[in-house]
Write a protein that holds these residues in place. Sequence first.
Motif, mmCIF file in Angstrom:
data_model
loop_
_atom_site.group_PDB
_atom_site.id
_atom_site.type_symbol
_atom_site.label_atom_id
_atom_site.label_comp_id
_atom_site.label_asym_id
_atom_site.label_seq_id
_atom_site.Cartn_x
_atom_site.Cartn_y
_atom_site.Cartn_z
ATOM 1 N N GLY A 83 1.222 -1.150 0.422
ATOM 2 C CA GLY A 83 -0.198 -0.023 -0.204
ATOM 3 C C GLY A 83 0.961 1.284 -0.299
ATOM 4 N N ASP A 84 0.326 2.687 0.113
ATOM 5 C CA ASP A 84 1.021 3.889 -0.532
ATOM 6 C C ASP A 84 1.805 3.949 -1.308
ATOM 7 N N ASN A 138 -9.578 3.001 6.286
ATOM 8 C CA ASN A 138 -8.205 2.874 6.593
ATOM 9 C C ASN A 138 -7.459 2.850 5.888
ATOM 10 N N ALA A 139 -8.107 3.316 4.592
ATOM 11 C CA ALA A 139 -6.867 3.816 3.405
ATOM 12 C C ALA A 139 -6.935 4.992 3.269
ATOM 13 N N GLY A 140 -5.381 5.612 3.423
ATOM 14 C CA GLY A 140 -5.346 6.841 2.815
ATOM 15 C C GLY A 140 -4.887 7.345 1.895
ATOM 16 N N ASP A 176 -10.946 -1.966 17.975
ATOM 17 C CA ASP A 176 -10.065 -2.008 16.537
ATOM 18 C C ASP A 176 -8.610 -0.677 17.482
ATOM 19 N N THR A 226 -5.140 0.437 11.690
ATOM 20 C CA THR A 226 -4.950 2.180 11.722
ATOM 21 C C THR A 226 -5.626 2.739 12.737
ATOM 22 N N GLN A 269 -5.296 -0.264 -0.479
ATOM 23 C CA GLN A 269 -4.178 -0.824 0.048
ATOM 24 C C GLN A 269 -3.013 -1.173 -0.550
ATOM 25 N N VAL A 322 -2.218 -8.474 8.184
ATOM 26 C CA VAL A 322 -2.524 -7.833 7.231
ATOM 27 C C VAL A 322 -3.759 -6.696 7.186
ATOM 28 N N THR A 323 -4.731 -6.426 6.538
ATOM 29 C CA THR A 323 -5.600 -6.134 6.205
ATOM 30 C C THR A 323 -7.170 -6.888 6.389
ATOM 31 N N GLY A 379 2.888 -1.006 9.923
ATOM 32 C CA GLY A 379 2.080 -1.150 11.017
ATOM 33 C C GLY A 379 3.706 -2.286 11.095
ATOM 34 N N GLU A 380 2.823 -4.138 11.834
ATOM 35 C CA GLU A 380 3.776 -4.564 12.005
ATOM 36 C C GLU A 380 4.282 -5.788 10.857
#
Length: 332
Positions: free
Chosen positions: A12-13, A40-42, A111, A123, A175, A189-190, A225-226
């Motif tokens: 992602g990103d 959760n997406a930006g 969350d 997120t 993502q 993961v998402t 994230g991890e």
Amino acid sequence: MVCTVVVDGFFGDGGKGKIVSYLAVADKVAVCARGGVGPNAGHTVVNDGVTYKLRMVPCGFVKPDTKLLIGPGVVVNPEVLLKEIAELGVEERFGLDPQCAIIEPKHIEADRRGHLKEVIGTTGTGTGPCNADRALRVAKMARELPELKELITDVPTELNEALDRGASVLIEGTQGTYISLYHGTYPYVTSNDVCAAATISDVGIGPTKVDEVVLVFKAYVTRVGEGYLEGEIDMEEAKRRGWDEYGTVTGRQRRAAPFNFPLARRAVMLNGATQLALTKLDILYPECKGAKDFKELNQEAVAFVEKIEEDLGLPVTLIGTGPGVHEIIDRR
Ligand code: IMP
Ligand code: MG
């Protein structure tokens, strides 16, 4: 008529927002529909010097007459959505599917603690807990909320009718391949599959309708994230290289690593990609900043692009050379 799907080949990103907004304008897209997971997406879009950070509205908004849709596979935070729609002034050309699941305050709370926060590093947007409730068949649907009534539309029908009348359609994923629930580095993961096939399912288009799958890779890899990141460099080194980035949604500094060829090859396979977009080439090669023609690239940059094409067996048709929507080399 062209039906194009845009998805990310790493974590992602990768700059999908910029690619989607450019394609909306360049291809005179009639409908831009968002699949993917949720807020959760930006997605960042820089248009005419203004920076937009979008979490729900499709990035095709930059083309003033493009219809904007969110498919049933997406989970929606009504507050975030309504705020974005109002800020962008897109009420008249926006539609939301009645079957989008609704994020409630309890999902956001869940969350932001325990396993999801501490182990996975989510997120904190309530997206995963909402998808869990959807799987348990207890989630609220967009059709149940009076405040969304005016926005509700049958997204699969709108999209398929647009294709039937020969219009160009753009499907925006979110993502990235390696945080897909199915194909990513589980459990880091998402909460949904985010590959091309899942993305078209999110909006209700069948695989035979798709013409192009554009797989987006950033010129280096980042991850928030991890979870394992091959070749990870430390944050100081990332800053020196200009690879330090901060999450659109969470503000967290992203972890960084060099371009990963084996992961990229697998992403081509998993997504059935037909062409590649390479973004942020100007971060690796500052001389490329703002280039709009392949001839303007320096030798090293050309060699990097050619290595990717050779290794992945697909053309790099779009190359990002800056954050602006039109800072791009279009080789299609
Ligand atoms: P969740 O999607 O909020 O449940 O987070 C699960 C994992 O996916 C975490 O590692 C997040 O950092 C990551 N993630 C979720 N959305 C995005 C995104 O849009 N870009 C990059 N990473 C994301
Ligand atoms: Mg992002």
